[in-house]
Design a protein around this motif. Structure first.
Motif, PDB file in Angstrom:
ATOM      1  N   ILE A  71      16.998  11.580  34.988  1.00  0.00           N
ATOM      2  CA  ILE A  71      17.565  10.644  34.193  1.00  0.00           C
ATOM      3  C   ILE A  71      18.444  10.879  33.031  1.00  0.00           C
ATOM      4  N   LEU A  72      18.056  12.069  32.477  1.00  0.00           N
ATOM      5  CA  LEU A  72      18.746  12.655  31.181  1.00  0.00           C
ATOM      6  C   LEU A  72      20.134  12.862  31.485  1.00  0.00           C
ATOM      7  N   PRO A  73      20.523  13.721  32.544  1.00  0.00           N
ATOM      8  CA  PRO A  73      21.777  14.028  32.721  1.00  0.00           C
ATOM      9  C   PRO A  73      22.532  12.726  32.996  1.00  0.00           C
ATOM     10  N   ILE A  74      22.084  12.084  33.905  1.00  0.00           N
ATOM     11  CA  ILE A  74      22.876  10.896  34.314  1.00  0.00           C
ATOM     12  C   ILE A  74      23.155   9.895  33.252  1.00  0.00           C
ATOM     13  N   ALA A  75      22.201   9.688  32.290  1.00  0.00           N
ATOM     14  CA  ALA A  75      22.230   9.003  31.060  1.00  0.00           C
ATOM     15  C   ALA A  75      23.544   9.493  30.258  1.00  0.00           C
ATOM     16  N   ILE A  76      23.470  10.952  29.973  1.00  0.00           N
ATOM     17  CA  ILE A  76      24.451  11.559  29.284  1.00  0.00           C
ATOM     18  C   ILE A  76      25.768  11.485  29.700  1.00  0.00           C
ATOM     19  N   ALA A  77      26.047  11.383  31.042  1.00  0.00           N
ATOM     20  CA  ALA A  77      27.372  11.271  31.981  1.00  0.00           C
ATOM     21  C   ALA A  77      27.649   9.901  31.701  1.00  0.00           C
ATOM     22  N   ILE A  78      26.696   8.769  31.756  1.00  0.00           N
ATOM     23  CA  ILE A  78      27.311   7.404  31.526  1.00  0.00           C
ATOM     24  C   ILE A  78      27.643   7.244  30.101  1.00  0.00           C
ATOM     25  N   VAL A  79      27.093   7.851  28.929  1.00  0.00           N
ATOM     26  CA  VAL A  79      27.709   7.747  27.759  1.00  0.00           C
ATOM     27  C   VAL A  79      28.912   8.438  27.616  1.00  0.00           C
ATOM     28  N   ALA A  80      29.109   9.610  28.129  1.00  0.00           N
ATOM     29  CA  ALA A  80      30.592  10.317  28.137  1.00  0.00           C
ATOM     30  C   ALA A  80      31.705   9.511  29.085  1.00  0.00           C
ATOM     31  N   ALA A  81      31.144   8.814  29.983  1.00  0.00           N
ATOM     32  CA  ALA A  81      32.148   8.015  30.606  1.00  0.00           C
ATOM     33  C   ALA A  81      32.550   6.599  29.774  1.00  0.00           C
ATOM     34  N   ALA A  82      31.677   6.189  29.125  1.00  0.00           N
ATOM     35  CA  ALA A  82      31.919   5.067  28.231  1.00  0.00           C
ATOM     36  C   ALA A  82      32.556   5.587  26.892  1.00  0.00           C
ATOM     37  N   VAL A  83      32.555   6.654  26.531  1.00  0.00           N
ATOM     38  CA  VAL A  83      33.544   7.156  25.613  1.00  0.00           C
ATOM     39  C   VAL A  83      34.996   7.185  26.080  1.00  0.00           C
TER      40      VAL A  83
END
Length: 615
Positions: A474-486
């Motif tokens: 969950i953690l790396p997927i969530a961080i990747a989603i945040v980076a994609a949103a940025v």
């Protein structure tokens, strides 16, 4: 003091040169004429589709599908679907860049040079060349072995051809093995490529159509022997085995990117290159899935052979003639893979020669044949030396380095990153970019974070021993989603001319994450037993269904070539990677940085094919 000043000046010049990027003029700056020296625009969409199929589907379609099925079961179909979906997303990125730069050769090297910097582009080229040179030599030796085995079907010839002619002579010093036929085949293909793109395209068309026809015949004949009870259970080893199988399936699709290197020889590149890239990949997806369904339906997955699973499946049904047909298809497949590989190499050398990163002789184009004849001959000479002297095991061992470097930094992921960065700064325009340097660094940081999250998620998933452990995903997927949103909301994206990849930056971000995630699934125990893998790599395994002369199994040879890059990711590969990178940096430091041409001084002429002159 003077030495210190000189050293400082050298380092300063090196840093400034290494970080410069290649500007490109507007499409109106490209000169298209029917006189002078240059490449000829002769390839239409059908030719480009066949070029991509020829590069992607070799003899491995008869082997890889079965070897993956031994672990994933009938779920191998899902493995190839997942890998195909990932490759389609990558193909969309390639299609945009190929359409954006329709008049310049170079492929991933060119895109990296334009989007990032000169040194990174040169390193990408170096690793690609290692992969292509060693791969061509390996395939040539396997093709020679196949040809000899087919000739030995003639009773008067069987067992009368010495090993050193096609299979490879006895090892000398553990790595030398004389092979006469492999260099002869390479010379033949090199001559065809030197004669012109029309002749080489014709040969690729004939061999690719033959190969695809044989695959279709195999699918149709096999469909009548399918027992649907063999498809149950569909995923005997769970979803993880199917996802792991998608890793090998992903490598099996590699080749559609070769179409991007034919930009200068496409009749209407902005339209035809995306058609060739995406069309060839879709055809490959359909063929691979068809073979997967047939092989798992004919024989229970746990009874599939290790060396030539598809051929053995047909022999178990009494269809021995299909096994011979598969051998013919394998020869056609290896021929097209080798032909396209040699073609792509020469175009890459042509691009480096024009850019000044390699001597100008590589930029020479024959005035009447319109081919980069010096580059093509050089590529042929290197392949002949390697194929004629080194045994397949050594070549495959070295090949693992090229594949390691090509996919670990994720060559496809670099292309996906180029799509985003070039949308930030429209370098086809001559206007100064409105994107500040700090914002660019922020964007590149987000791309790097997505790649790292993909690697972390892949490692967590691969080594998780319980369902509860998957919570760490969950953690790396969530961080990747945040980076994609940025990337989505903090960057401004321009629409490029020609074909446009949809949903940027989401599609490129998903490409990067999924590519690295799949790579993290690579493991040495998957697909077949460790013993069977070692046997295939050492070339000692036999074809169980049909005895070939000299005890050599050409299916195992080709299997070895296509899968070695997955199994040999050990410390020796990292050492070779480091040595090759240092060598590349030295070549660039003492030659490339001083001779690079960001803007070519000479006008490039691109010739239209006769039927396109009036357009």
């Amino acid at each position: 003091m003077r030495a210190s000043s000189s050293s400082s000046s050298f380092f300063s010049h090196f840093c400034s040169a290494a970080l410069r990027a290649k500007p490109l003029g507007k499409s109106s700056d490209v000169v298209r004429t029917n006189s002078g020296e240059g490449l000829v625009r002769r390839l239409g969409p059908f030719d480009l589709i066949l070029l991509g199929i020829g590069a992607s589907i070799g003899a491995g379609i008869f082997v890889v599908t079965g070897t993956v099925a031994r672990d994933a079961g009938p779920g191998v179909t899902i493995s190839f679907l997942l890998a195909g979906a990932a490759c389609v997303l990558n193909a969309l990125c390639y299609a945009e860049l190929a359409s954006r730069f329709p008049a310049v050769v170079g492929g991933a090297y060119l895109y990296t040079y334009t989007a990032f910097n000169e040194l990174t582009a040169f390193l990408v080229f170096t690793q690609m060349m290692l992969d292509y040179h060693i791969g061509a030599a390996s395939i040539a030796r396997s093709l020679a072995s196949y040809v000899v085995n087919v000739l030995e079907l003639i009773p008067s010839i069987k067992n009368n051809i010495p090993n050193w002619v096609g299979h490879g002579g006895d090892d000398i010093f553990g790595f030398l093995s004389i092979n006469i036929l492999a260099p002869i085949l390479l010379v033949f293909l090199t001559i065809i490529l030197c004669r012109g793109v029309g002749e080489s395209s014709l040969l690729n068309t004939v061999m690719t159509i033959t190969k695809v026809t044989i695959v279709l015949v195999v699918i149709i004949v096999g469909a009548f022997e399918v027992d649907d009870s063999n498809w149950s259970p569909f995923a005997p080893n769970g979803f993880k085995s199917m996802l792991t199988g998608a890793t090998v399936a992903f490598f099996a699709y590699v080749g559609f990117d070769a179409v991007a290197n034919s930009a200068e020889e496409s009749k209407r590149p902005q339209r035809d290159l995306p058609i060739g890239i995406i069309g060839s990949l879709l055809v490959c997806v359909v063929l691979y899935i068809g073979v997967c369904l047939v092989i798992t339906g004919m024989v229970p997955y746990n009874l599939l052979g290790e060396d030539a699973p598809l051929a053995e499946a047909f022999k178990s049904k009494g269809l021995n003639s299909v096994s011979v047909l598969i051998s013919i298809g394998a020869i056609a497949g290896l021929t097209t893979t080798l032909l396209v590989g040699l073609y792509v190499q020469s175009r890459l050398y042509l691009g480096l020669g024009r850019d000044g990163l390699l001597p100008a002789i590589f930029a020479k184009v024959h005035p009447s044949r319109h081919t980069p004849i010096h580059s093509q001959i050089w590529v042929g000479i290197v392949a002949c030396i390697l194929a004629g002297l080194l045994n397949v095991t050594v070549l495959s061992h070295i090949l693992s380095v090229g594949s390691l470097v090509r996919w670990l930094p994720a060559g496809y992921s670099i292309v996906a990153a180029c799509v985003m960065t070039l949308r930030w700064e429209d370098k086809i325009d001559t206007h100064v970019s409105t994107i500040s340097m700090s914002k660019r660094i922020e964007g590149i940081t987000c791309i790097t974070v997505i790649a790292c999250c993909g690697l972390a998620a892949g490692i967590f998933y691969r080594y998780s021993v319980s369902t509860l452990a998957n919570i760490f995903l969950i953690l790396p997927i969530a961080i990747a989603i945040v980076a994609a949103a940025v990337l989505q909301f903090r960057q401004v994206y321009k629409h490029p001319p020609g074909f446009s990849c949809p949903w940027v930056p989401i599609v490129p971000a998903v490409c990067i994450f999924f590519n690295i995630f799949l790579f993290a699934q690579v493991g040495g125990t998957f697909v077949a037993s460790e013993t069977a893998t070692n046997e295939a790599l050492s070339g000692t395994s036999r074809y169980q269904g049909q005895k070939f002369g000299h005890g050599i199994n050409p299916m195992a040879e080709r299997n070895k070539i296509e899968l070695t890059s997955i199994y040999l990711l050990h410390y020796e590969a990292w050492v070779r990677f480091a040595v090759l990178s240092i060598f590349a940096v030295c070549v660039y430091a003492f030659y490339g940085q001083y001779n690079a041409k960001l803007v070519c001084d000479d006008t490039l002429y691109y010739h239209l094919a006769p039927e396109a002159e009036g357009q």
